[in-house]
Write a protein that holds these residues in place. Structure first.
Motif, mmCIF file in Angstrom:
data_model
loop_
_atom_site.group_PDB
_atom_site.id
_atom_site.type_symbol
_atom_site.label_atom_id
_atom_site.label_comp_id
_atom_site.label_asym_id
_atom_site.label_seq_id
_atom_site.Cartn_x
_atom_site.Cartn_y
_atom_site.Cartn_z
ATOM 1 N N ASP A 172 68.485 39.525 -6.817
ATOM 2 C CA ASP A 172 68.237 38.136 -7.213
ATOM 3 C C ASP A 172 69.393 37.199 -6.900
ATOM 4 O O ASP A 172 69.200 35.987 -6.836
ATOM 5 C CB ASP A 172 67.932 38.061 -8.715
ATOM 6 N N LEU A 191 64.581 38.260 -4.475
ATOM 7 C CA LEU A 191 63.634 38.205 -5.596
ATOM 8 C C LEU A 191 64.145 37.130 -6.553
ATOM 9 O O LEU A 191 64.949 37.411 -7.440
ATOM 10 C CB LEU A 191 63.553 39.568 -6.283
ATOM 11 N N ARG A 194 62.980 33.250 -11.744
ATOM 12 C CA ARG A 194 62.750 31.865 -12.169
ATOM 13 C C ARG A 194 63.582 30.855 -11.394
ATOM 14 O O ARG A 194 63.498 29.660 -11.649
ATOM 15 C CB ARG A 194 63.059 31.735 -13.664
ATOM 16 N N ALA A 199 65.605 29.581 -0.479
ATOM 17 C CA ALA A 199 65.959 30.962 -0.147
ATOM 18 C C ALA A 199 67.310 31.010 0.551
ATOM 19 O O ALA A 199 67.614 30.156 1.392
ATOM 20 C CB ALA A 199 64.896 31.573 0.749
ATOM 21 N N VAL A 206 61.227 36.873 1.161
ATOM 22 C CA VAL A 206 61.271 36.446 -0.239
ATOM 23 C C VAL A 206 60.100 37.089 -0.970
ATOM 24 O O VAL A 206 58.946 36.991 -0.524
ATOM 25 C CB VAL A 206 61.193 34.913 -0.368
ATOM 26 N N ALA A 207 60.396 37.761 -2.080
ATOM 27 C CA ALA A 207 59.362 38.369 -2.920
ATOM 28 C C ALA A 207 59.191 37.510 -4.166
ATOM 29 O O ALA A 207 60.151 37.311 -4.912
ATOM 30 C CB ALA A 207 59.753 39.792 -3.305
ATOM 31 N N ARG A 208 58.008 36.994 -4.379
ATOM 32 C CA ARG A 208 57.769 36.182 -5.574
ATOM 33 C C ARG A 208 57.608 37.044 -6.812
ATOM 34 O O ARG A 208 57.749 36.568 -7.936
ATOM 35 C CB ARG A 208 56.541 35.299 -5.364
ATOM 36 N N SER A 209 57.313 38.319 -6.614
ATOM 37 C CA SER A 209 57.273 39.280 -7.713
ATOM 38 C C SER A 209 57.567 40.651 -7.129
ATOM 39 O O SER A 209 57.520 40.846 -5.901
ATOM 40 C CB SER A 209 55.907 39.279 -8.403
ATOM 41 N N ASP A 212 55.223 42.259 -4.571
ATOM 42 C CA ASP A 212 55.294 41.927 -3.144
ATOM 43 C C ASP A 212 56.181 42.893 -2.360
ATOM 44 O O ASP A 212 56.118 42.934 -1.123
ATOM 45 C CB ASP A 212 55.876 40.516 -2.952
#
Length: 229
Positions: A172, A191, A194, A199, A206-209, A212
Motif C-alpha cells: 500500500d 493496493l 482508502r 497511482a 493497481v488492485a482496488r481490492s 483483483d
C-alpha cells in the motif's frame, strides 16, 4: 517445469487493516491502566476509540493522561504496552482466499513487513500467516529503516529462491512498497485501500481490492514470460 514465480505481500494495511492492531493495543492499555487505577477499563477504552476515530493517533495517549489525571510521563510505558501486547487479530477471509488461490496456482508466497520485528512477529502469529506463506521476512532485521532498502527485497527473493523479474510485490505504501520493489526488480502492484492519491509511477498495476490480485499477478507474469521468449 517453468521458472518458479513468487508473490510477496506487505503486511499492515495490505493483508489486514492495521487499525485492528491499534484497537487491540488500546484495549490492552485500558486493561492495564484500569487495573492499576481502579477506573473502569471499558470507559478508558471507549475514550481511546472515540478519540482515535476522530483525531487519529497523534496525541492520543497524551489526551488519555490529561483526561484521566495520569502523569504524562506514563506515555512511553503506554506505548510499550501497545508494542508488546499479544494482539487479538483475525486474518480477513478475502486475504485467506487470495493466498489460497495463489498457492494453488503454484506461486511461492512471502510476506515482507516493516516495523519492530517483535511486534510484527506477534501480528503474524495472531493472524495465522505463518501457515499460509512460505517465508516471512522482518525488514528491520536487515536494514535499520526496513523497506525500501534493497537488501530487504533481496533477502526475501533469496529465501524464496526466485528471480526478481518472476516475483510480484503487493503493498500500500507508494515509496516503501512500490518504489522499493520496483528498484529491486520486482513487479509492483499497488493496493491503495482508502488512499485517493494517484497511482505511484513505479506501479505496474493497481488492485482496488485483494480480489483483483490473482488476475493481475497472472497478467504481469505472463507479460514477462512472453517478453522473455
Amino acid at each position: 517445469m517453468g521458472e518458479p514465480t513468487a508473490v510477496v505481500f506487505d503486511l499492515d494495511d495490505t493483508l489486514y487493516p492495521e487499525r485492528r492492531f491499534a484497537l487491540s493495543g488500546y484495549a490492552a492499555v485500558a486493561t492495564v491502566v484500569g487495573g492499576e487505577t481502579g477506573m473502569p477499563a471499558g470507559v478508558l477504552y471507549r475514550f481511546l476509540v472515540r478519540r482515535f476515530r476522530k483525531h487519529g493517533r497523534e496525541g492520543l495517549l497524551q489526551a488519555l493522561c490529561a483526561a484521566f489525571a495520569l502523569s504524562p510521563q506514563e506515555v512511553p510505558r503506554l506505548v510499550e504496552i501497545i508494542r508488546t501486547h499479544g494482539p487479538r487479530l483475525r486474518l480477513p477471509h478475502d486475504s485467506r482466499d487470495v493466498l489460497g488461490v495463489l498457492r494453488a496456482r503454484g506461486h511461492r508466497l512471502g510476506v515482507l513487513t516493516n516495523g519492530l520485528p517483535s511486534t510484527q512477529r506477534a501480528k503474524v502469529r495472531a493472524l495465522g500467516i505463518d501457515g499460509l506463506v512460505d517465508v516471512v521476512v522482518y525488514a528491520q532485521e536487515h536494514a535499520p529503516e526496513g523497506k525500501p532498502a534493497h537488501v530487504c527485497f533481496a533477502t526475501i527473493l533469496a529465501r524464496l529462491d526466485v528471480h526478481a523479474a518472476r516475483a510480484v510485490f503487493i503493498g500500500d505504501h507508494p515509496e516503501k512498497d512500490i518504489a522499493g520493489a520496483a528498484a529491486a526488480g520486482l513487479r509492483p502492484i499497488w493496493l491503495p485501500g482508502r488512499r485517493l492519491d494517484p497511482a505511484p509511477p513505479a506501479a505496474e498495476a493497481v488492485a482496488r481490492s485483494l480480489a483483483d490480485v490473482p488476475g493481475l499477478v497472472g497478467r504481469l507474469l505472463e507479460v514477462h514470460h512472453v517478453a522473455a521468449c
